[in-house]
Design a protein around this motif. Structure first.
Motif, PDB file in Angstrom:
ATOM      1  N   LYS A 167       0.838  -1.204   0.000  1.00  0.00           N
ATOM      2  CA  LYS A 167       0.000   0.000   0.000  1.00  0.00           C
ATOM      3  C   LYS A 167       0.874   1.256   0.000  1.00  0.00           C
ATOM      4  CE  LYS A 167      -3.576   2.450   2.586  1.00  0.00           C
ATOM      5  NZ  LYS A 167      -4.444   2.419   3.775  1.00  0.00           N
ATOM      6  N   ALA A 168       1.900   1.275   0.833  1.00  0.00           N
ATOM      7  CA  ALA A 168       2.794   2.442   0.899  1.00  0.00           C
ATOM      8  C   ALA A 168       3.496   2.664  -0.439  1.00  0.00           C
ATOM      9  CB  ALA A 168       3.815   2.254   2.019  1.00  0.00           C
ATOM     10  N   ALA A 169       3.921   1.579  -1.083  1.00  0.00           N
ATOM     11  CA  ALA A 169       4.586   1.698  -2.390  1.00  0.00           C
ATOM     12  C   ALA A 169       3.611   2.226  -3.444  1.00  0.00           C
ATOM     13  CB  ALA A 169       5.157   0.355  -2.810  1.00  0.00           C
ATOM     14  N   ARG A 170       2.356   1.742  -3.389  1.00  0.00           N
ATOM     15  CA  ARG A 170       1.334   2.225  -4.328  1.00  0.00           C
ATOM     16  C   ARG A 170       1.107   3.711  -4.144  1.00  0.00           C
ATOM     17  NH1 ARG A 170      -3.664   3.409  -3.395  1.00  0.00           N
ATOM     18  NH2 ARG A 170      -3.910   2.194  -1.492  1.00  0.00           N
ATOM     19  N   GLU A 171       0.917   4.116  -2.887  1.00  0.00           N
ATOM     20  CA  GLU A 171       0.659   5.527  -2.587  1.00  0.00           C
ATOM     21  C   GLU A 171       1.857   6.398  -2.949  1.00  0.00           C
ATOM     22  OE1 GLU A 171      -0.526   5.251   1.525  1.00  0.00           O
ATOM     23  OE2 GLU A 171      -2.646   4.971   0.979  1.00  0.00           O
ATOM     24  N   ALA A 172       3.075   5.890  -2.735  1.00  0.00           N
ATOM     25  CA  ALA A 172       4.284   6.657  -3.077  1.00  0.00           C
ATOM     26  C   ALA A 172       4.367   6.922  -4.575  1.00  0.00           C
ATOM     27  CB  ALA A 172       5.532   5.904  -2.608  1.00  0.00           C
ATOM     28  N   ARG A 173       3.802   6.041  -5.363  1.00  0.00           N
ATOM     29  CA  ARG A 173       3.781   6.230  -6.818  1.00  0.00           C
ATOM     30  C   ARG A 173       2.566   7.039  -7.272  1.00  0.00           C
ATOM     31  NH1 ARG A 173       6.400   2.481 -10.722  1.00  0.00           N
ATOM     32  NH2 ARG A 173       8.365   2.067  -9.703  1.00  0.00           N
ATOM     33  N   GLY A 174       1.710   7.395  -6.327  1.00  0.00           N
ATOM     34  CA  GLY A 174       0.526   8.178  -6.676  1.00  0.00           C
ATOM     35  C   GLY A 174      -0.541   7.372  -7.392  1.00  0.00           C
ATOM     36  N   LEU A 175      -0.571   6.067  -7.154  1.00  0.00           N
ATOM     37  CA  LEU A 175      -1.535   5.193  -7.825  1.00  0.00           C
ATOM     38  C   LEU A 175      -2.750   4.950  -6.942  1.00  0.00           C
ATOM     39  CD1 LEU A 175       0.975   2.548  -9.224  1.00  0.00           C
ATOM     40  CD2 LEU A 175      -0.087   4.434 -10.480  1.00  0.00           C
ATOM     41  N   GLU A 176      -3.917   5.031  -7.523  1.00  0.00           N
ATOM     42  CA  GLU A 176      -5.164   4.724  -6.822  1.00  0.00           C
ATOM     43  C   GLU A 176      -5.383   3.215  -6.825  1.00  0.00           C
ATOM     44  OE1 GLU A 176      -7.222   6.919  -5.319  1.00  0.00           O
ATOM     45  OE2 GLU A 176      -5.838   8.538  -5.835  1.00  0.00           O
ATOM     46  N   GLN A 177      -6.095   2.721  -5.812  1.00  0.00           N
ATOM     47  CA  GLN A 177      -6.393   1.285  -5.742  1.00  0.00           C
ATOM     48  C   GLN A 177      -7.070   0.799  -7.017  1.00  0.00           C
ATOM     49  OE1 GLN A 177      -8.741   0.984  -2.168  1.00  0.00           O
ATOM     50  NE2 GLN A 177      -7.050   0.014  -1.064  1.00  0.00           N
ATOM     51  N   GLN A 178      -8.047   1.548  -7.481  1.00  0.00           N
ATOM     52  CA  GLN A 178      -8.800   1.122  -8.661  1.00  0.00           C
ATOM     53  C   GLN A 178      -7.896   0.996  -9.883  1.00  0.00           C
ATOM     54  OE1 GLN A 178     -11.955   0.121  -8.446  1.00  0.00           O
ATOM     55  NE2 GLN A 178     -11.878  -0.540 -10.564  1.00  0.00           N
ATOM     56  N   ALA A 179      -6.938   1.910 -10.019  1.00  0.00           N
ATOM     57  CA  ALA A 179      -6.026   1.868 -11.159  1.00  0.00           C
ATOM     58  C   ALA A 179      -5.135   0.633 -11.104  1.00  0.00           C
ATOM     59  CB  ALA A 179      -5.179   3.130 -11.209  1.00  0.00           C
ATOM     60  N   VAL A 180      -4.598   0.329  -9.934  1.00  0.00           N
ATOM     61  CA  VAL A 180      -3.738  -0.845  -9.788  1.00  0.00           C
ATOM     62  C   VAL A 180      -4.566  -2.108  -9.993  1.00  0.00           C
ATOM     63  CG1 VAL A 180      -2.269  -2.167  -8.215  1.00  0.00           C
ATOM     64  CG2 VAL A 180      -2.060   0.320  -8.328  1.00  0.00           C
ATOM     65  N   ALA A 181      -5.754  -2.148  -9.423  1.00  0.00           N
ATOM     66  CA  ALA A 181      -6.629  -3.317  -9.586  1.00  0.00           C
ATOM     67  C   ALA A 181      -6.905  -3.570 -11.064  1.00  0.00           C
ATOM     68  CB  ALA A 181      -7.926  -3.123  -8.809  1.00  0.00           C
ATOM     69  N   ALA A 182      -7.252  -2.515 -11.794  1.00  0.00           N
ATOM     70  CA  ALA A 182      -7.534  -2.662 -13.222  1.00  0.00           C
ATOM     71  C   ALA A 182      -6.285  -3.098 -13.982  1.00  0.00           C
ATOM     72  CB  ALA A 182      -8.075  -1.355 -13.791  1.00  0.00           C
ATOM     73  N   ALA A 183      -5.137  -2.537 -13.614  1.00  0.00           N
ATOM     74  CA  ALA A 183      -3.892  -2.854 -14.318  1.00  0.00           C
ATOM     75  C   ALA A 183      -3.499  -4.311 -14.149  1.00  0.00           C
ATOM     76  CB  ALA A 183      -2.771  -1.941 -13.836  1.00  0.00           C
ATOM     77  N   ILE A 184      -3.788  -4.905 -12.995  1.00  0.00           N
ATOM     78  CA  ILE A 184      -3.385  -6.298 -12.769  1.00  0.00           C
ATOM     79  C   ILE A 184      -4.541  -7.282 -12.940  1.00  0.00           C
ATOM     80  CG2 ILE A 184      -1.445  -5.619 -11.315  1.00  0.00           C
ATOM     81  CD1 ILE A 184      -3.023  -6.495  -8.853  1.00  0.00           C
TER      82      ILE A 184
END
Length: 173
Positions: free
Chosen positions: A13-30
């Protein structure tokens, strides 16, 4: 050796937030629903799954980083070409996918958000007799709910047969 699943989730979660990525964006990407990401981030998992590895890769970690974090170590950052991401996801899947997903009907969004990912394919649509195809279809094959290994194997076999038929379909008048 104890594994700290909550720590892994917090670090992802911290790594995602550090990159400025929203949960929905990461979920869709993977290729998972937001709920799957929430479970990972809350430490509500008990094994390193392909989804966790994809999440790690999406936030710039190497594929073996989840194991290191689980036992108290630090993640290793992947080289930019390895992770598929730059520090800024301006042209990456994570920045485009939410816009595409928002255009899909709710029925399709719901189908994409549930069940294990079995496979994906990009298939050229049949072209005319003397021309190349000018369009493609994207197929995402998901299971329904939790599948046993036997159910997953049967679903994959059915998909392989269907994919072969789709790829070998001639132009129909």
């Amino acid at each position: 050796m104890d594994r700290d699943w909550a720590r892994l989730g917090q670090r992802l979660k911290a790594a995602r937030e550090a990159r400025g990525l929203e949960q929905q964006a990461v979920a869709a990407a993977i290729g998972v629903g937001r709920g799957a990401l929430l479970r990972i981030e809350r430490g509500q998992v008990s094994r390193i799954s392909p989804t966790i590895r994809a999440y790690a890769t999406e936030v710039g970690w190497t594929a073996d980083s989840p194991e290191a974090v689980l036992v108290g170590g630090e993640p290793t950052m992947a080289e930019p070409e390895e992770s598929g991401n730059s520090q800024s996801p301006s042209l990456g899947v994570a920045s485009v996918a939410p816009e595409l997903v928002s255009e899909l009907p709710w029925r399709i969004r719901a189908a994409l958000a549930d069940g294990p990912l079995i496979d994906t394919a990009v298939i050229d649509l049949p072209a005319g007799d003397d021309e190349d195809s000018d369009a493609k279809m994207v197929v995402i094959v998901r299971g329904r709910g939790e599948l046993t290994p036997d159910q997953m194997r049967r679903a994959l076999l059915r998909w392989e047969q269907t994919e072969a038929e789709l790829r070998n379909t001639d132009h129909r008048e």
